[in-house]
Write an enzyme that holds these catalytic residues in place. Structure first.
Site, short mmCIF file in Angstrom:
data_model
loop_
_atom_site.label_atom_id
_atom_site.label_comp_id
_atom_site.label_asym_id
_atom_site.label_seq_id
_atom_site.Cartn_x
_atom_site.Cartn_y
_atom_site.Cartn_z
N ASP A 159 -10.51 -18.78 21.64
CA ASP A 159 -10.20 -17.50 21.00
C ASP A 159 -10.05 -17.65 19.48
OD1 ASP A 159 -8.89 -14.58 21.59
OD2 ASP A 159 -7.80 -15.61 19.99
N LEU A 177 -5.35 -5.07 16.17
CA LEU A 177 -4.99 -5.12 14.76
C LEU A 177 -6.24 -4.99 13.88
CD1 LEU A 177 -2.46 -5.61 12.93
CD2 LEU A 177 -3.09 -8.04 12.94
N SER A 235 -6.14 -7.23 22.31
CA SER A 235 -5.32 -7.92 21.32
C SER A 235 -3.95 -7.24 21.18
CB SER A 235 -6.07 -7.99 19.99
OG SER A 235 -5.47 -8.92 19.11
N GLN A 236 -3.58 -6.84 19.96
CA GLN A 236 -2.30 -6.17 19.77
C GLN A 236 -2.17 -4.93 20.65
OE1 GLN A 236 -0.39 -5.57 15.69
NE2 GLN A 236 -1.11 -3.49 16.10
N HIS A 248 -12.23 -14.58 19.21
CA HIS A 248 -11.35 -13.42 19.37
C HIS A 248 -12.06 -12.09 19.15
CE1 HIS A 248 -7.49 -11.49 19.74
NE2 HIS A 248 -7.70 -10.83 18.63
#
EC number: 3.1.2.2
Length: 308
Positions: free
Chosen positions: A234, A51, A117-118, A289
């Protein structure tokens, strides 16, 4: 070699012995070059961002791969960058699919996916819908594989008047499902709404019946290894165990992967993958993250061993 001996013999008959001795150092130039030692090439690597990301975010990862696996063809897909990453995930899956098909076609030996991630959810959907993929290792890098349920800066920017406790009112509406983050919003207190409204996560998890469920499970099981990476520091993925297919129950107690219904029912193949030893879990503390793809220790420990 026989022709070289005969050539040398011929010269020996026509030239004085002293000249033959002078020419000996140049003899290797007359011989055919020895073939270069064969070195097995590495499988191509495809990287999918998360993202609000872009390909630039992965410059350190590219350096690490080039250092440890020189000659590897690495493609960081430059699609749905920045705010475009908010587009519905099925739209992104289609775009990324068109990009990976020609890469896979040129790599009959297989490819590796590193999905952050996404992007890890995009890649899992790709593995589900592609009946001819040849992914050896799918490396899921801090990805909310069982969904997201947490107040983050991303959410506050996107939905400034909402909190996690009431975001379901937006995300579980047709309008909300037009945003990627709502496609994997997983409110454990409104499970029925999630199952009925989720147009993405509930489908790839096999939590809701659909006509492609059996085929998608079969496709997903084509993967060689599923490498799951995440950690307690994270700060974005909530709960962080979602990176390992763990998630909250209705009391917000985290249940690990083996306690999840999608595992127990083997709805999309997790239990089968674990049984054949194809799931690798690599938790690591102390990494935020945005640092997963630039941490050298993480790369050497959890990623490099799977880039064959």
């Amino acid at each position: 070699m026989k022709s070289c001996r005969s050539m040398l013999g011929l010269w020996g008959q026509r030239l004085p012995a002293a000249w033959v001795l002078l020419l000996l150092p140049f003899l290797p130039l007359l011989l055919p070059a020895a073939p270069a030692p064969h070195r097995a090439s590495y499988k191509p690597v495809i990287v999918v961002h998360g993202l609000f990301d872009s390909s630039y975010s992965f410059r350190h990862l590219l350096e690490y791969i080039n250092e440890t696996h020189p000659g590897t063809v690495v493609t960081v897909l430059d699609l749905f960058d920045g705010r475009e990453s908010l587009r519905p995930l099925w739209e992104q899956v289609q775009g990324f699919r068109e990009a990976v098909v020609p890469i896979m076609a040129k790599a009959p030996q297989g490819v590796h996916l590193i999905c952050y991630s996404q992007g890890g959810l995009v890649c899992r959907a790709l593995l589900s819908v592609m009946d001819d993929h040849n992914v050896d290792s799918f490396i899921s890098l801090s990805s909310p594989q069982m969904g997201q349920y947490g107040d983050t800066d991303y959410l506050k920017w996107l939905f400034p008047t909402s909190m996690r406790s009431n975001l379901y009112r937006i995300c579980y509406s047709p309008w909300g499902q037009e945003f990627s983050i709502c496609n994997y919003w997983h409110d454990p207190h409104h499970d029925d709404l999630y199952l009925n409204a989720s147009s993405f996560l509930a489908l790839i998890n096999g939590e809701r019946d659909h006509p492609n469920a059996t085929e998608w499970r079969k496709n997903f099981l084509r993967v060689g290894h599923l490498v799951l990476i995440g950690g307690p520091d994270d700060g974005v993925i909530t709960p962080w165990q979602s990176s390992f297919f763990g998630f909250y129950d209705a009391n917000e107690t985290v249940l690990e992967m083996e306690e999840q219904l999608v595992y127990l029912r083997d709805s999309f193949g997790l239990k089968t993958l674990l049984a054949r030893g194809a799931i690798v879990r690599c938790p690591m503390a102390g990494i935020s993250h945005t640092a997963w793809h630039s941490n050298r220790t993480l790369y050497e420990t959890c990623i490099e061993p799977w880039l064959s």
